[in-house]
Design a protein around this motif. Structure first.
Motif, PDB file in Angstrom:
ATOM      1  N   GLY A 246     -31.813 -12.258 -70.187  1.00 43.88           N
ATOM      2  CA  GLY A 246     -30.660 -11.390 -70.467  1.00 43.88           C
ATOM      3  C   GLY A 246     -30.865 -10.549 -71.711  1.00 43.88           C
ATOM      4  N   SER A 247     -31.348 -11.185 -72.775  1.00 47.37           N
ATOM      5  CA  SER A 247     -31.584 -10.470 -74.029  1.00 47.37           C
ATOM      6  C   SER A 247     -33.034 -10.017 -74.170  1.00 47.37           C
ATOM      7  CB  SER A 247     -31.234 -11.372 -75.217  1.00 47.37           C
ATOM      8  OG  SER A 247     -32.125 -12.471 -75.283  1.00 47.37           O
ATOM      9  N   LYS A 248     -33.882 -10.497 -73.235  1.00 51.03           N
ATOM     10  CA  LYS A 248     -35.328 -10.220 -73.238  1.00 51.03           C
ATOM     11  C   LYS A 248     -36.006 -10.801 -74.485  1.00 51.03           C
ATOM     12  CE  LYS A 248     -34.712  -6.147 -70.376  1.00 51.03           C
ATOM     13  NZ  LYS A 248     -35.059  -6.796 -69.144  1.00 51.03           N
ATOM     14  N   GLN A 249     -35.383 -11.816 -75.058  1.00 52.10           N
ATOM     15  CA  GLN A 249     -35.834 -12.463 -76.285  1.00 52.10           C
ATOM     16  C   GLN A 249     -36.661 -13.711 -75.959  1.00 52.10           C
ATOM     17  OE1 GLN A 249     -35.098 -11.487 -79.453  1.00 52.10           O
ATOM     18  NE2 GLN A 249     -36.019 -13.240 -80.448  1.00 52.10           N
ATOM     19  N   VAL A 250     -37.791 -13.858 -76.627  1.00 46.71           N
ATOM     20  CA  VAL A 250     -38.620 -15.060 -76.527  1.00 46.71           C
ATOM     21  C   VAL A 250     -38.761 -15.628 -77.928  1.00 46.71           C
ATOM     22  CG1 VAL A 250     -40.894 -15.987 -75.926  1.00 46.71           C
ATOM     23  CG2 VAL A 250     -39.883 -14.177 -74.531  1.00 46.71           C
ATOM     24  N   SER A 251     -38.539 -16.931 -78.065  1.00 48.25           N
ATOM     25  CA  SER A 251     -38.710 -17.616 -79.342  1.00 48.25           C
ATOM     26  C   SER A 251     -39.680 -18.762 -79.130  1.00 48.25           C
ATOM     27  CB  SER A 251     -37.384 -18.157 -79.855  1.00 48.25           C
ATOM     28  OG  SER A 251     -36.498 -17.098 -80.134  1.00 48.25           O
ATOM     29  N   VAL A 252     -40.618 -18.899 -80.053  1.00 45.63           N
ATOM     30  CA  VAL A 252     -41.656 -19.923 -79.946  1.00 45.63           C
ATOM     31  C   VAL A 252     -41.636 -20.773 -81.205  1.00 45.63           C
ATOM     32  CG1 VAL A 252     -44.126 -20.362 -79.644  1.00 45.63           C
ATOM     33  CG2 VAL A 252     -43.081 -18.356 -78.564  1.00 45.63           C
ATOM     34  N   ARG A 253     -41.522 -22.075 -81.037  1.00 43.77           N
ATOM     35  CA  ARG A 253     -41.637 -23.022 -82.140  1.00 43.77           C
ATOM     36  C   ARG A 253     -42.921 -23.808 -81.938  1.00 43.77           C
ATOM     37  NH1 ARG A 253     -36.359 -23.549 -80.558  1.00 43.77           N
ATOM     38  NH2 ARG A 253     -36.857 -25.444 -79.419  1.00 43.77           N
ATOM     39  N   GLY A 254     -43.591 -24.137 -83.033  1.00 43.01           N
ATOM     40  CA  GLY A 254     -44.779 -24.970 -82.947  1.00 43.01           C
ATOM     41  C   GLY A 254     -46.081 -24.221 -83.084  1.00 43.01           C
ATOM     42  N   SER A 255     -46.028 -22.899 -83.255  1.00 37.82           N
ATOM     43  CA  SER A 255     -47.233 -22.110 -83.469  1.00 37.82           C
ATOM     44  C   SER A 255     -46.868 -20.852 -84.241  1.00 37.82           C
ATOM     45  CB  SER A 255     -47.898 -21.711 -82.158  1.00 37.82           C
ATOM     46  OG  SER A 255     -49.007 -20.863 -82.408  1.00 37.82           O
ATOM     47  N   SER A 256     -47.724 -20.482 -85.167  1.00 41.72           N
ATOM     48  CA  SER A 256     -47.539 -19.223 -85.887  1.00 41.72           C
ATOM     49  C   SER A 256     -48.637 -18.224 -85.523  1.00 41.72           C
ATOM     50  CB  SER A 256     -47.535 -19.472 -87.397  1.00 41.72           C
ATOM     51  OG  SER A 256     -48.767 -20.044 -87.787  1.00 41.72           O
ATOM     52  N   ASP A 257     -49.427 -18.549 -84.493  1.00 39.25           N
ATOM     53  CA  ASP A 257     -50.527 -17.686 -84.058  1.00 39.25           C
ATOM     54  C   ASP A 257     -50.006 -16.645 -83.068  1.00 39.25           C
ATOM     55  OD1 ASP A 257     -52.856 -16.495 -83.194  1.00 39.25           O
ATOM     56  OD2 ASP A 257     -53.896 -18.379 -82.747  1.00 39.25           O
ATOM     57  N   PHE A 258     -49.436 -15.554 -83.618  1.00 41.21           N
ATOM     58  CA  PHE A 258     -48.823 -14.542 -82.765  1.00 41.21           C
ATOM     59  C   PHE A 258     -49.835 -13.878 -81.847  1.00 41.21           C
ATOM     60  CE2 PHE A 258     -46.649 -10.349 -82.057  1.00 41.21           C
ATOM     61  CZ  PHE A 258     -45.659 -10.855 -81.223  1.00 41.21           C
ATOM     62  N   ALA A 259     -51.077 -13.708 -82.294  1.00 47.02           N
ATOM     63  CA  ALA A 259     -52.104 -13.094 -81.452  1.00 47.02           C
ATOM     64  C   ALA A 259     -52.350 -13.939 -80.197  1.00 47.02           C
ATOM     65  CB  ALA A 259     -53.398 -12.899 -82.228  1.00 47.02           C
ATOM     66  N   ALA A 260     -52.406 -15.261 -80.351  1.00 50.73           N
ATOM     67  CA  ALA A 260     -52.612 -16.149 -79.202  1.00 50.73           C
ATOM     68  C   ALA A 260     -51.401 -16.126 -78.273  1.00 50.73           C
ATOM     69  CB  ALA A 260     -52.904 -17.568 -79.672  1.00 50.73           C
ATOM     70  N   ILE A 261     -50.215 -16.047 -78.853  1.00 53.65           N
ATOM     71  CA  ILE A 261     -48.991 -15.985 -78.050  1.00 53.65           C
ATOM     72  C   ILE A 261     -48.969 -14.677 -77.259  1.00 53.65           C
ATOM     73  CG2 ILE A 261     -46.471 -15.791 -78.185  1.00 53.65           C
ATOM     74  CD1 ILE A 261     -46.705 -17.704 -80.674  1.00 53.65           C
ATOM     75  N   GLN A 262     -49.267 -13.560 -77.928  1.00 55.37           N
ATOM     76  CA  GLN A 262     -49.337 -12.271 -77.239  1.00 55.37           C
ATOM     77  C   GLN A 262     -50.342 -12.316 -76.098  1.00 55.37           C
ATOM     78  OE1 GLN A 262     -50.219  -9.736 -80.679  1.00 55.37           O
ATOM     79  NE2 GLN A 262     -48.453  -8.500 -80.101  1.00 55.37           N
ATOM     80  N   SER A 263     -51.493 -12.911 -76.346  1.00 52.92           N
ATOM     81  CA  SER A 263     -52.542 -13.009 -75.335  1.00 52.92           C
ATOM     82  C   SER A 263     -52.049 -13.772 -74.106  1.00 52.92           C
ATOM     83  CB  SER A 263     -53.767 -13.693 -75.940  1.00 52.92           C
ATOM     84  OG  SER A 263     -54.757 -13.900 -74.964  1.00 52.92           O
ATOM     85  N   ALA A 264     -51.330 -14.852 -74.324  1.00 50.08           N
ATOM     86  CA  ALA A 264     -50.800 -15.650 -73.209  1.00 50.08           C
ATOM     87  C   ALA A 264     -49.791 -14.846 -72.396  1.00 50.08           C
ATOM     88  CB  ALA A 264     -50.153 -16.929 -73.737  1.00 50.08           C
ATOM     89  N   VAL A 265     -48.924 -14.106 -73.073  1.00 52.46           N
ATOM     90  CA  VAL A 265     -47.908 -13.299 -72.387  1.00 52.46           C
ATOM     91  C   VAL A 265     -48.572 -12.179 -71.586  1.00 52.46           C
ATOM     92  CG1 VAL A 265     -45.909 -11.772 -72.728  1.00 52.46           C
ATOM     93  CG2 VAL A 265     -46.120 -13.883 -74.073  1.00 52.46           C
ATOM     94  N   ILE A 266     -49.552 -11.526 -72.176  1.00 52.25           N
ATOM     95  CA  ILE A 266     -50.284 -10.454 -71.479  1.00 52.25           C
ATOM     96  C   ILE A 266     -51.024 -11.008 -70.263  1.00 52.25           C
ATOM     97  CG2 ILE A 266     -52.213  -8.833 -71.701  1.00 52.25           C
ATOM     98  CD1 ILE A 266     -51.246  -8.458 -74.672  1.00 52.25           C
ATOM     99  N   ALA A 267     -51.671 -12.167 -70.422  1.00 50.14           N
ATOM    100  CA  ALA A 267     -52.394 -12.787 -69.303  1.00 50.14           C
ATOM    101  C   ALA A 267     -51.448 -13.142 -68.155  1.00 50.14           C
ATOM    102  CB  ALA A 267     -53.144 -14.024 -69.777  1.00 50.14           C
TER     103      ALA A 267
END
Length: 88
Positions: free
Chosen positions: A56-77
């Protein structure tokens, strides 16, 4: 880009994001199925993370990792387009 079928707009996780969560928008996350895919992609690539994805808000929140590059990579994949990290 993934194609989305009409699904529930419920969130993939109903927990309220905490202040220590890394947050960003995913504009092409349009339904509950999309949110579940994004959540699963991040949690699979980065074990130990907890993801809240709200189509609804298109918001994603991640706890437990501060590696934004790895998170971006997972979302893109997973076939989605992560926006920039939001601070605060």
């Amino acid at each position: 880009m993934t194609s989305c079928h009409p699904h529930s707009t419920s969130t993939a996780e109903t927990a309220v994001p905490s202040s220590d969560a890394l947050s960003f928008q995913v504009e092409d996350m349009t339904c509950g199925h999309c949110a579940g895919t994004v959540k699963s992609a991040i949690e699979t690539k980065l074990p130990g993370t907890s993801v809240t994805a709200d189509p609804g808000s298109k918001q994603v929140s991640v706890r437990g990792s501060s590696d934004f590059a790895a998170i971006q990579s997972a979302v893109i994949a997973a076939g989605y387009t992560p926006g920039p990290q939001r601070i605060g």
